[in-house]
Design an enzyme around this catalytic site. Structure first.
Site, PDB file in Angstrom:
ATOM      1  N   LYS A 281       0.833  -1.224   0.000  1.00 13.69           N
ATOM      2  CA  LYS A 281       0.000   0.000   0.000  1.00 13.69           C
ATOM      3  C   LYS A 281       0.861   1.265   0.000  1.00 13.69           C
ATOM      4  CE  LYS A 281      -2.192  -0.748   3.801  1.00 13.69           C
ATOM      5  NZ  LYS A 281      -1.676  -2.090   4.142  1.00 13.69           N
TER       6      LYS A 281
ATOM      7  N   ARG B 287     -10.389   1.192   7.374  1.00 12.75           N
ATOM      8  CA  ARG B 287      -9.992  -0.173   7.716  1.00 12.75           C
ATOM      9  C   ARG B 287     -11.085  -0.917   8.485  1.00 12.75           C
ATOM     10  NH1 ARG B 287      -3.955   1.165   7.761  1.00 12.75           N
ATOM     11  NH2 ARG B 287      -2.904  -0.827   7.828  1.00 12.75           N
TER      12      ARG B 287
ATOM     13  N   ARG C 170      11.755  -5.547   5.838  1.00 15.44           N
ATOM     14  CA  ARG C 170      11.688  -4.130   6.216  1.00 15.44           C
ATOM     15  C   ARG C 170      12.165  -3.937   7.654  1.00 15.44           C
ATOM     16  NH1 ARG C 170       6.113  -0.965   5.666  1.00 15.44           N
ATOM     17  NH2 ARG C 170       5.508  -2.249   7.447  1.00 15.44           N
TER      18      ARG C 170
ATOM     19  N   ARG D 170      10.982  -1.032  12.349  1.00 18.23           N
ATOM     20  CA  ARG D 170       9.664  -0.603  12.853  1.00 18.23           C
ATOM     21  C   ARG D 170       9.196  -1.517  13.980  1.00 18.23           C
ATOM     22  NH1 ARG D 170       5.255   0.779   8.248  1.00 18.23           N
ATOM     23  NH2 ARG D 170       3.870  -0.390   9.625  1.00 18.23           N
TER      24      ARG D 170
ATOM     25  N   ARG E  81      -1.261  -8.500  12.987  1.00 19.75           N
ATOM     26  CA  ARG E  81      -1.789  -7.502  12.032  1.00 19.75           C
ATOM     27  C   ARG E  81      -2.542  -8.187  10.907  1.00 19.75           C
ATOM     28  NH1 ARG E  81       3.674  -4.823  10.776  1.00 19.75           N
ATOM     29  NH2 ARG E  81       2.586  -3.704   9.118  1.00 19.75           N
TER      30      ARG E  81
HETATM   31  P1  B4P Z   1       3.718  -1.799   2.393  1.00 19.37           P
HETATM   32  O1  B4P Z   1       2.705  -2.856   2.217  1.00 19.37           O
HETATM   33  O2  B4P Z   1       3.754  -0.679   1.421  1.00 19.37           O
HETATM   34  O3  B4P Z   1       3.561  -1.348   3.926  1.00 19.37           O
HETATM   35  P2  B4P Z   1       2.617  -0.286   4.587  1.00 19.37           P
HETATM   36  O4  B4P Z   1       1.900   0.584   3.639  1.00 19.37           O
HETATM   37  O5  B4P Z   1       3.492   0.396   5.584  1.00 19.37           O
HETATM   38  O6  B4P Z   1       1.428  -1.078   5.233  1.00 19.37           O
HETATM   39  P3  B4P Z   1       1.112  -1.489   6.685  1.00 19.37           P
HETATM   40  O7  B4P Z   1      -0.272  -2.049   6.675  1.00 19.37           O
HETATM   41  O8  B4P Z   1       2.222  -2.371   7.135  1.00 19.37           O
HETATM   42  O9  B4P Z   1       1.201  -0.203   7.604  1.00 19.37           O
HETATM   43  P4  B4P Z   1       0.329   1.133   7.842  1.00 19.37           P
HETATM   44  O10 B4P Z   1       1.322   2.229   7.921  1.00 19.37           O
HETATM   45  O11 B4P Z   1      -0.762   1.289   6.848  1.00 19.37           O
HETATM   46  O12 B4P Z   1       5.208  -2.370   2.319  1.00 19.37           O
HETATM   47  C1  B4P Z   1       5.721  -3.354   3.144  1.00 19.37           C
HETATM   48  C2  B4P Z   1       7.137  -3.726   2.721  1.00 19.37           C
HETATM   49  O13 B4P Z   1       7.089  -4.467   1.513  1.00 19.37           O
HETATM   50  C3  B4P Z   1       8.068  -2.547   2.445  1.00 19.37           C
HETATM   51  O14 B4P Z   1       9.311  -2.795   3.027  1.00 19.37           O
HETATM   52  C4  B4P Z   1       8.189  -2.494   0.932  1.00 19.37           C
HETATM   53  O15 B4P Z   1       9.443  -2.034   0.505  1.00 19.37           O
HETATM   54  C5  B4P Z   1       7.993  -3.961   0.551  1.00 19.37           C
HETATM   55  N1  B4P Z   1       7.359  -4.126  -0.759  1.00 19.37           N
HETATM   56  C6  B4P Z   1       6.270  -3.460  -1.228  1.00 19.37           C
HETATM   57  N2  B4P Z   1       5.951  -3.881  -2.474  1.00 19.37           N
HETATM   58  C7  B4P Z   1       6.865  -4.867  -2.796  1.00 19.37           C
HETATM   59  C8  B4P Z   1       7.057  -5.717  -3.937  1.00 19.37           C
HETATM   60  N3  B4P Z   1       6.241  -5.639  -5.019  1.00 19.37           N
HETATM   61  N4  B4P Z   1       8.050  -6.625  -3.880  1.00 19.37           N
HETATM   62  C9  B4P Z   1       8.860  -6.713  -2.804  1.00 19.37           C
HETATM   63  N5  B4P Z   1       8.737  -5.930  -1.697  1.00 19.37           N
HETATM   64  C10 B4P Z   1       7.749  -5.024  -1.681  1.00 19.37           C
HETATM   65  O16 B4P Z   1      -0.348   0.868   9.282  1.00 19.37           O
HETATM   66  C11 B4P Z   1       0.431   0.670  10.443  1.00 19.37           C
HETATM   67  C12 B4P Z   1      -0.460   0.609  11.671  1.00 19.37           C
HETATM   68  O17 B4P Z   1      -1.111   1.894  11.888  1.00 19.37           O
HETATM   69  C13 B4P Z   1      -1.634  -0.385  11.655  1.00 19.37           C
HETATM   70  O18 B4P Z   1      -1.229  -1.703  11.995  1.00 19.37           O
HETATM   71  C14 B4P Z   1      -2.579   0.277  12.714  1.00 19.37           C
HETATM   72  O19 B4P Z   1      -2.158  -0.016  14.034  1.00 19.37           O
HETATM   73  C15 B4P Z   1      -2.409   1.754  12.478  1.00 19.37           C
HETATM   74  N6  B4P Z   1      -3.430   2.275  11.524  1.00 19.37           N
HETATM   75  C16 B4P Z   1      -3.164   2.812  10.304  1.00 19.37           C
HETATM   76  N7  B4P Z   1      -4.317   3.158   9.698  1.00 19.37           N
HETATM   77  C17 B4P Z   1      -5.328   2.820  10.540  1.00 19.37           C
HETATM   78  C18 B4P Z   1      -6.752   2.899  10.462  1.00 19.37           C
HETATM   79  N8  B4P Z   1      -7.371   3.401   9.378  1.00 19.37           N
HETATM   80  N9  B4P Z   1      -7.482   2.439  11.503  1.00 19.37           N
HETATM   81  C19 B4P Z   1      -6.890   1.938  12.594  1.00 19.37           C
HETATM   82  N10 B4P Z   1      -5.557   1.829  12.739  1.00 19.37           N
HETATM   83  C20 B4P Z   1      -4.764   2.263  11.719  1.00 19.37           C
END
Ligand code: B4P
Length: 187
Positions: free
Chosen positions: A13, A88, A127, A133, A144
């Site tokens: 994402k 979410r 990551r 993190r 998660r």
């Molecule tokens: P991503 O999948 O891009 O990670 P993210 O956006 O940070 O998603 P995540 O769900 O983990 O965290 P968020 O900040 O939204 O990438 C993951 C890894 O994969 C990276 O290292 C990237 O380089 C690698 N990667 C990506 N694409 C790739 C590919 N094609 N091939 C190889 N590698 C690849 O949320 C974090 C926390 O915040 C949640 O758990 C929750 O506690 C809170 N939160 C956020 N929004 C919320 C909401 N709406 N409601 C309630 N809590 C919320």
């Protein structure tokens, strides 16, 4: 364009949102990134969010909803926005619908990025080595994924019923996935 980007942790994402928002010249709004910035700055919002994030749980709806309402009311959202990781929960979908209806603006697309569970676990563990993190330990990653399956996966049905959902395969390289997403958004 007003877009919602969904998908399990590690599906890409945040990674894809950066590329797509730039390509479409709209602001990228990541609730996770806003929380992490607040944790880093030691604000009251960050203190509240951290206790949930560190356990792999969702931050309470009312905290997230108020934060998003403030953010999408900013002047840079005039041409649209890309919401990364919001909504979410069902309550967040209802609140977003209410905010958009009040502003008289529709949502154009809900993009769901799909990926295999073991692949996402491996991406997040990688990551963890790079960024350290707090929520990227194996136990928290698995939690998660469970929370996502219980709370967020069912939302795709709501967006599908509204005719807004598109599913994109998140397996493959970052640029392959970006091309797939841009193709469905531009098509
Ligand atoms: P991503 O999948 O891009 O990670 P993210 O956006 O940070 O998603 P995540 O769900 O983990 O965290 P968020 O900040 O939204 O990438 C993951 C890894 O994969 C990276 O290292 C990237 O380089 C690698 N990667 C990506 N694409 C790739 C590919 N094609 N091939 C190889 N590698 C690849 O949320 C974090 C926390 O915040 C949640 O758990 C929750 O506690 C809170 N939160 C956020 N929004 C919320 C909401 N709406 N409601 C309630 N809590 C919320």
């Amino acid at each position: 364009m007003r877009i919602v980007l969904m998908g399990p942790p590690g599906a890409g994402k945040g990674t894809q949102a950066t590329v797509i928002a730039e390509a479409l010249a709209i602001p990228h709004i990541s609730t996770g990134a806003i929380f992490r910035a607040n944790v880093g700055e030691g604000t009251e919002l960050g203190r509240k969010a951290k206790e949930f994030m560190d356990r792999g749980e969702y931050v309470p709806d009312e905290v997230v909803n108020d934060m998003v309402a403030d953010r999408i009311a900013q002047p840079d959202t005039g041409n649209g926005f890309l919401l990364d990781g919001y909504p979410r929960t069902e309550a967040q979908v209802a609140e977003l619908n209410r905010m958009l209806a009040e502003a008289g603006i529709p949502l154009d697309r809900a993009v769901e990025i799909t990926a295999d569970t073991e692949e996402v676990v491996q991406r997040l563990l990688k990551r963890a080595e790079i960024e350290g993190r707090a929520d990227d330990t194996e136990d928290v990653i698995r939690r998660r994924l469970e929370v996502y399956a219980a709370e967020t996966e069912p939302l795709s049905r709501l967006y599908s019923e509204q005719g807004l959902l598109v599913r994109v395969d998140g397996m493959g390289s970052v640029s392959e996935v970006s091309e797939r997403i841009l193709a469905v958004l531009r098509g």
